[in-house]
Design an enzyme around this catalytic site. Structure first.
Site, short mmCIF file in Angstrom:
data_model
loop_
_atom_site.label_atom_id
_atom_site.label_comp_id
_atom_site.label_asym_id
_atom_site.label_seq_id
_atom_site.Cartn_x
_atom_site.Cartn_y
_atom_site.Cartn_z
N HIS A 1 1.34 -3.29 2.49
CA HIS A 1 0.82 -3.71 1.20
C HIS A 1 2.00 -4.21 0.36
CE1 HIS A 1 -2.74 -0.66 1.66
NE2 HIS A 1 -2.75 -1.63 2.55
N GLU B 1 4.31 6.80 6.15
CA GLU B 1 4.61 5.75 5.18
C GLU B 1 5.80 6.19 4.34
OE1 GLU B 1 1.41 3.75 3.01
OE2 GLU B 1 2.48 4.19 1.14
N GLU C 1 0.61 9.55 6.85
CA GLU C 1 -0.51 8.66 6.52
C GLU C 1 -1.81 9.15 7.14
OE1 GLU C 1 -2.12 6.30 5.16
OE2 GLU C 1 -0.64 5.72 3.67
N ARG D 1 -3.03 -6.74 0.09
CA ARG D 1 -3.19 -5.65 1.05
C ARG D 1 -3.26 -6.08 2.51
NH1 ARG D 1 -4.86 -0.87 -0.95
NH2 ARG D 1 -6.36 -0.46 0.73
N GLU E 1 -1.37 -6.18 -5.87
CA GLU E 1 -1.07 -5.64 -4.54
C GLU E 1 -1.86 -6.45 -3.52
OE1 GLU E 1 -1.15 -1.19 -2.74
OE2 GLU E 1 -3.12 -2.02 -3.24
N ASP F 1 25.45 -19.27 19.25
CA ASP F 1 24.64 -20.26 19.96
C ASP F 1 23.19 -20.19 19.47
OD1 ASP F 1 23.34 -21.94 21.69
OD2 ASP F 1 23.69 -20.73 23.49
N GLU G 1 4.94 -1.47 0.89
CA GLU G 1 4.57 -0.14 1.36
C GLU G 1 4.41 -0.23 2.87
OE1 GLU G 1 0.99 0.93 -0.71
OE2 GLU G 1 1.83 0.40 -2.67
N GLU H 1 4.00 1.09 6.63
CA GLU H 1 3.48 2.17 7.47
C GLU H 1 3.97 1.98 8.90
OE1 GLU H 1 -0.74 2.79 5.04
OE2 GLU H 1 -0.61 1.30 6.65
N ARG I 1 -10.63 -0.76 -3.71
CA ARG I 1 -9.66 -0.84 -2.64
C ARG I 1 -10.16 -1.62 -1.43
NH1 ARG I 1 -5.17 2.56 -2.75
NH2 ARG I 1 -5.07 3.86 -4.61
#
Length: 446
Positions: free
Chosen positions: A247, A198, A191, A337, A335, A56, A134, A136, A318
């Site tokens: 990430h 992670e 982490e 983030r 990547e 359903d 990645e 976490e 970063r």
């Protein structure tokens, strides 16, 4: 002999017999990424492969109205996996399926179908997408009734080991279960925040990886609960510490070659990779409501906790939204983030991939790489560089998405309308609440 990861109907049916499987948990996700599942007896699986399993759809978030509720789930044999934490006698397996209408057509509201459409668009251009997430998560304690709390289970930090990482046995059990289900674990560690962990698994094609994310969250939560813990993928469950991200590393392949790699440029990044980056930067604000899908997501995207806020890219910074890891050759990738693990991975990969493809098709050029700490730039300096911010709240994100023809084209009218409806309802409910901060700040002075 049973194959490790059966891929055909015949392989699966043989595995069911030889492994004494009694029940199959059929699974799919609703529009918001929540797993929906029910069990069928193993003897019904052959018929399910042929005719599907009726359910359903009117009871599923963002699916259909009551007057058009019949839906069919067609199991995908390549997703068959035994659940290793269940008894080996009378074993239980799970299988992910695609949702169809009774007339045999794919249901346009199925998030897995949305991703398949994006993959088909890439294939038309000769590309296939590889992605490696990645994820976490936090491991919290349970109360005496087995309900989740935010009670810390350790005070460890980045890469800490026992005795600071008291939940390492839980993480190890998760690792073993994932490996039993065919995952190739690349890293598993504590982490930055207390009780935060992670686990990274090997990259793969976009559809398999999205399936793996759904499986990953299911396994982590199941194992943790069996061992007396609660695993939370909430982006920011605790004030004052880092939140949890997802990430998303991604690259495009063509004829077996990574098209993001060019050994003849100074940074060894191809024109195609820069165009892909430009596409994501152009549309990221419009699809943030998908990659960062909850009210709580935007409490992670604040200064001071390593989460990105500004729409920049860099190979050496970063603090940027898009980072270029150092690997080159087949490992060349970008990547992104900002995504967090609360998102629906099928929709998230679909909008990321299609944004990158738009950059390639339209030969977009990204802004200059931002190789300084963006958080230390003044507002005037950010303005001079043309640096925009991600949305600051779910409300801002859904308003941007509501005006986006790009997102509407990627996810289709059905998902677009129902997703925004659900997210606006969440925001309206949130903004009507009286929160503890308001009481702490105003009650005694007003």
């Amino acid at each position: 002999m049973v194959k490790a990861n059966p891929v055909t109907k015949e392989d699966v049916l043989q595995a069911v017999t030889e492994c004494d499987v009694k029940f199959i948990r059929t699974q799919f996700t609703d529009t918001l990424g929540m797993i929906k599942s029910w069990a069928i007896p193993a003897e019904d699986l052959e018929g399910a492969f042929k005719n599907g399993v009726m359910f359903d759809g009117s009871s599923i978030e963002g699916f259909t109205r009551i007057e058009e509720s019949d839906m069919i789930l067609m199991p995908d044999p390549s997703t068959f996996r035994l659940l290793p934490w269940r008894p080996k006698e009378g074993a239980v397996a799970r299988i992910i399926g695609d949702v169809y209408r009774p007339n045999g057509k794919p249901f346009e509201g199925d998030p897995r179908y949305v991703l398949k459409q994006a993959i088909a668009e890439a294939n038309k251009l000769g590309y296939s997408m590889n992605t490696g997430p990645e994820l976490e998560f936090f491991l919290f304690g349970l109360d005496e009734k087995g309900h989740p709390t935010t009670n810390l289970t350790d005070k460890g930090g980045y890469f800490d080991f026992a005795p600071l990482d008291k939940a390492q046995d839980v993480r190890r059990a998760i690792d073993f279960a994932l490996e039993d289900m065919g995952f190739k674990i690349e890293a598993s560690h504590h982490e930055v925040a207390p009780s935060q962990h992670e686990i990274n698994f090997r990259f793969g094609d976009a559809l398999s990886t999205a399936d793996n994310i759904v499986t990953f969250k299911y396994v982590v939560k199941s194992i943790a609960y069996h061992m007396g813990y609660y695993a939370s993928f909430m982006p920011k469950p605790l004030f004052g510490v880092n939140g949890s991200g997802m990430h998303s590393n991604q690259s495009l392949m063509k004829d077996g070659e990574n098209v993001f790699y060019d050994p003849d440029t100074p940074d060894q990044l191809s024109v195609t990779s820069k165009q892909y980056i430009a596409g994501i930067l152009k549309y990221i604000r419009e699809f943030a409501a998908i990659t960062n899908s909850t009210v709580n997501s935007y409490k992670r995207l604040v200064p001071g906790y390593e989460a990105p806020i500004y729409c920049t890219w860099s190979a050496s910074n970063r603090s940027s939204l898009i980072r270029i890891p150092a690997s080159r050759g087949l490992g060349t990738r970008i990547e992104l983030r900002c995504p967090d693990p609360a998102c629906n991975p099928y929709l998230a990969f679909a909008v990321m991939l299609r944004a990158g493809l738009e950059g390639i098709k339209n030969e977009m050029e990204p802004p200059a790489s931002t190789d300084v700490n963006v958080f230390k730039l003044t507002d005037a300096e950010k303005q001079a560089r043309g640096i925009e911010s991600l949305p600051g709240s779910l409300k801002e994100a859904i308003d941007l998405m509501a005006g986006s023809e790009f997102v509407k084209n990627v996810v289709g009218d059905h998902v677009f309308t129902n997703y925004l409806k659900a997210k606006n309802a969440q925001w309206d409910e949130y903004k009507a609440q009286v929160h503890q901060w308001e009481l702490d700040t105003y009650l005694s002075i007003l």
